[in-house]
Design an enzyme around this catalytic site. Structure first.
Site, PDB file in Angstrom:
ATOM      1  N   LEU A 189      24.511  51.139  41.376  1.00  0.00           N
ATOM      2  CA  LEU A 189      23.148  50.706  40.631  1.00  0.00           C
ATOM      3  C   LEU A 189      22.369  50.128  41.577  1.00  0.00           C
ATOM      4  CD1 LEU A 189      25.028  49.584  37.499  1.00  0.00           C
ATOM      5  CD2 LEU A 189      23.436  51.493  37.602  1.00  0.00           C
ATOM      6  N   LYS A 232      28.725  36.421  44.810  1.00  0.00           N
ATOM      7  CA  LYS A 232      28.650  37.665  45.508  1.00  0.00           C
ATOM      8  C   LYS A 232      27.564  37.633  46.734  1.00  0.00           C
ATOM      9  CE  LYS A 232      27.789  42.657  44.812  1.00  0.00           C
ATOM     10  NZ  LYS A 232      27.591  43.668  43.795  1.00  0.00           N
ATOM     11  N   TYR A 264      24.262  42.281  40.284  1.00  0.00           N
ATOM     12  CA  TYR A 264      23.760  43.528  40.364  1.00  0.00           C
ATOM     13  C   TYR A 264      24.724  44.588  41.353  1.00  0.00           C
ATOM     14  CZ  TYR A 264      21.345  42.358  44.783  1.00  0.00           C
ATOM     15  OH  TYR A 264      20.865  41.736  45.952  1.00  0.00           O
ATOM     16  N   CYS A 265      24.600  45.739  40.714  1.00  0.00           N
ATOM     17  CA  CYS A 265      25.423  46.803  41.319  1.00  0.00           C
ATOM     18  C   CYS A 265      26.968  46.350  41.585  1.00  0.00           C
ATOM     19  CB  CYS A 265      24.828  47.346  42.719  1.00  0.00           C
ATOM     20  SG  CYS A 265      25.587  48.754  43.211  1.00  0.00           S
ATOM     21  N   PRO A 266      27.598  45.966  40.042  1.00  0.00           N
ATOM     22  CA  PRO A 266      28.951  45.452  40.348  1.00  0.00           C
ATOM     23  C   PRO A 266      30.066  46.378  40.536  1.00  0.00           C
ATOM     24  CG  PRO A 266      28.189  45.862  38.169  1.00  0.00           C
ATOM     25  CD  PRO A 266      26.828  46.039  38.856  1.00  0.00           C
TER      26      PRO A 266
END
Length: 280
Positions: free
Chosen positions: A93, A161, A148-150
């Site tokens: 993502l 992260k 975001y973008c897990p």
């Protein structure tokens, strides 16, 4: 010796540094470059390669992001914040690229031995751990909910992260890509993506479950390690690590006899991105 160790300890590493030259170019060129390297390395026309790249303010969208109910509004928001939206050709993502984010691609060949997806991720995890000995025992890989973008290979320290890993596979070549948030504020980057999704969804029911971003779960390595690294510092470290892992490091950008193939992949990436961002 494990497969991960064997893959890292190449006789020759090719090194292509675009951490400075890429800033003024579209990130689409980086995805074309990785496709080129997958082809060359996968077909035995180039040794295993590490490429470093940095781009000016860009938000790289995934396929699902393109399907947001109000994706045009969300993209326009990014543009008003000074960020160019593009769609990448690997999974995941939305992620933020800026001049404080170092991207690393490790490109390997499956000619002699297959490399499963988890091994590809483990290679990059081990490489990042080698880059940051001061974080020994602290870097973990598991999904950070609210980032975001897990994904299952989110890289974090103390639950925050700082990096994410993806893979691209083409013609027996594998490009394992990581974005490392080195400088700046991780939570500010996350807040940009939080607003992107809020504008893109606007309360509509969606088939895909988009992440609910919690900016406080993301940070840069400088924030996490109380350091003052620059991206350039880490590129130098990276070259030193490659020297340790190999007999020889060859600094080499795209060669003249590779240029036609690079242009082929570049055009393919441009055409695909244009289709994905089309309002039609």
């Amino acid at each position: 010796m494990s497969q991960v160790e064997m893959l890292l300890q190449q006789e020759i590493w090719r090194f292509w540094d675009q951490s400075l030259s890429g800033k003024s170019r579209s990130a689409l060129e980086s995805f074309a470059a990785d496709d080129l390297l997958c082809h060359l390395v996968g077909q035995g026309q180039s040794p295993a390669t590490v490429r470093t790249w940095v781009h000016h303010n860009t938000v790289v969208l995934g396929i699902q992001d393109h399907r947001l109910p109000f994706v045009d509004d969300a993209q326009e928001f990014l543009r008003t914040q000074g960020f160019a939206p593009i769609v990448r050709n690997s999974g995941g993502l939305a992620v933020v690229l800026d001049e404080g984010v170092l991207n690393i691609s490790i490109v390997l060949s499956e000619i002699e031995e297959s490399i499963d997806i988890s091994t590809g991720y483990d290679v990059m995890l081990a490489f990042v751990q080698l880059l940051f000995p001061e974080a020994e025992g602290k870097i973990e890989a598991y999904e950070i909910v609210g980032s975001y973008c897990p994904g299952s290979y989110d890289l974090s320290i103390n639950g925050k992260k700082f990096a994410g890993i993806s893979q691209r596979r083409l013609r027996q070549g594998i490009a394992v890509q990581v974005y490392l948030c080195i400088e700046g504020s991780g939570s500010e980057r996350a807040d940009l993506i939080r607003q992107f999704y809020e504008i893109g969804v606007q309360g509509e029911e969606t088939k895909f479950s988009y992440p609910v971003i919690q900016p406080e779960v993301m940070a840069s390595l400088n924030e996490l390690l109380h350091a003052t690294f620059t991206v350039e510092d880490i590129v130098i470290r990276l070259q030193q690590v490659l020297q340790i892992l190999s007999t020889r490091v060859v600094s080499q950008s795209v060669m003249r006899d590779e240029m036609d193939l690079y242009q082929f992949y570049m055009q393919r990436v441009i055409d695909r991105n244009k289709r994905m961002l089309s309002k039609e």
